[in-house]
Design a protein around this motif. Structure first.
Motif, PDB file in Angstrom:
ATOM      1  N   GLY A  34       0.830  -1.209   0.000  1.00 39.32           N
ATOM      2  CA  GLY A  34       0.000   0.000   0.000  1.00 39.32           C
ATOM      3  C   GLY A  34       0.859   1.251   0.000  1.00 39.32           C
ATOM      4  N   MET A  35       1.920   1.224   0.816  1.00 34.85           N
ATOM      5  CA  MET A  35       2.828   2.381   0.864  1.00 34.85           C
ATOM      6  C   MET A  35       3.522   2.565  -0.489  1.00 34.85           C
ATOM      7  SD  MET A  35       4.449   1.904   4.702  1.00 34.85           S
ATOM      8  CE  MET A  35       5.874   2.863   4.299  1.00 34.85           C
ATOM      9  N   VAL A  36       3.922   1.468  -1.107  1.00 38.04           N
ATOM     10  CA  VAL A  36       4.569   1.554  -2.421  1.00 38.04           C
ATOM     11  C   VAL A  36       3.598   2.149  -3.431  1.00 38.04           C
ATOM     12  CG1 VAL A  36       5.437   0.164  -4.348  1.00 38.04           C
ATOM     13  CG2 VAL A  36       6.277  -0.261  -2.042  1.00 38.04           C
ATOM     14  N   ALA A  37       2.342   1.718  -3.373  1.00 33.33           N
ATOM     15  CA  ALA A  37       1.339   2.264  -4.297  1.00 33.33           C
ATOM     16  C   ALA A  37       1.149   3.759  -4.055  1.00 33.33           C
ATOM     17  CB  ALA A  37       0.016   1.520  -4.123  1.00 33.33           C
ATOM     18  N   GLN A  38       1.121   4.158  -2.783  1.00 30.88           N
ATOM     19  CA  GLN A  38       0.991   5.583  -2.470  1.00 30.88           C
ATOM     20  C   GLN A  38       2.189   6.369  -2.996  1.00 30.88           C
ATOM     21  OE1 GLN A  38       0.553   5.639   1.793  1.00 30.88           O
ATOM     22  NE2 GLN A  38      -1.684   5.702   1.697  1.00 30.88           N
ATOM     23  N   LEU A  39       3.382   5.830  -2.784  1.00 28.89           N
ATOM     24  CA  LEU A  39       4.582   6.518  -3.263  1.00 28.89           C
ATOM     25  C   LEU A  39       4.596   6.587  -4.788  1.00 28.89           C
ATOM     26  CD1 LEU A  39       7.283   5.106  -0.836  1.00 28.89           C
ATOM     27  CD2 LEU A  39       6.443   7.462  -0.952  1.00 28.89           C
TER      28      LEU A  39
END
Length: 142
Positions: free
Chosen positions: A35-40
Motif C-alpha cells: 500500500g505504501m509503495v502504491a501511495q509513493l
C-alpha cells in the motif's frame, strides 16, 4: 515412549503456531508496504505530472521572453533611428526575466522532490522484495 512423542508433537505444534503467527504478521506487513509503495508511486506520478506542467509553462514563458526580447531589440533599432527612448520594453523584459527565473527554480525544486520520492520508492520496493523472500522461506520451512 508415548510421553516423549507427545512432548515432541506438542513442541512441533507450538513451533508451527509461532511460525503461522510470524507468517501472518509478515503477510500483514507486506500488504501495508505494498500500500505504501502504491501511495509513493501515485505521489511520484503526481510530481511527474506537476513537473511536466511546470516544464511546459517554463517553455511557454521562455518563448514569450524571447519574443519580448525580439520586440525590444526591434524597438531599440526604431528608437535609435528616430531618437526616442522608452523604458516600457525594458520593464516588460525584466518582468519576463523574473518569471523565467522563478519557473526555473520551481522546476529544479520539483525535480529534487521527484528524485527523493523515486529513491524512497525504490527503497520500499527493495525492502518489500526482501520481506517477501523471507516470508517464502518461512512458508517453505518444515
Amino acid at each position: 515412549t508415548c510421553k516423549e512423542l507427545s512432548a515432541k508433537v506438542d513442541e512441533h505444534r507450538a513451533e508451527e503456531h509461532a511460525d503461522d503467527h510470524s507468517l501472518r504478521q509478515s503477510a500483514r506487513r507486506i500488504t501495508e508496504q505494498r500500500g505504501m509503495v502504491a501511495q509513493l508511486a501515485a505521489r511520484s506520478e503526481s510530481f511527474q505530472a506537476s513537473l511536466d506542467e511546470t516544464v511546459r509553462k517554463f517553455d511557454q514563458v521562455s518563448s514569450s521572453y524571447a519574443q519580448v526580447q525580439g520586440d525590444l531589440m526591434r524597438a531599440q533599432v526604431v528608437r535609435a533611428k528616430t531618437g526616442e527612448t522608452s523604458l516600457e520594453g525594458f520593464d516588460q523584459a525584466e518582468a519576463m526575466a523574473a518569471e523565467v527565473k522563478a519557473e526555473a527554480e520551481r522546476v529544479a525544486g520539483l525535480r529534487e522532490q521527484l528524485a527523493t520520492i523515486q529513491e524512497s520508492l525504490m527503497g520500499e520496493k527493495n525492502f518489500t522484495a526482501r520481506l517477501e523472500a523471507f516470508v517464502k522461506r518461512i512458508a517453505a520451512a518444515p
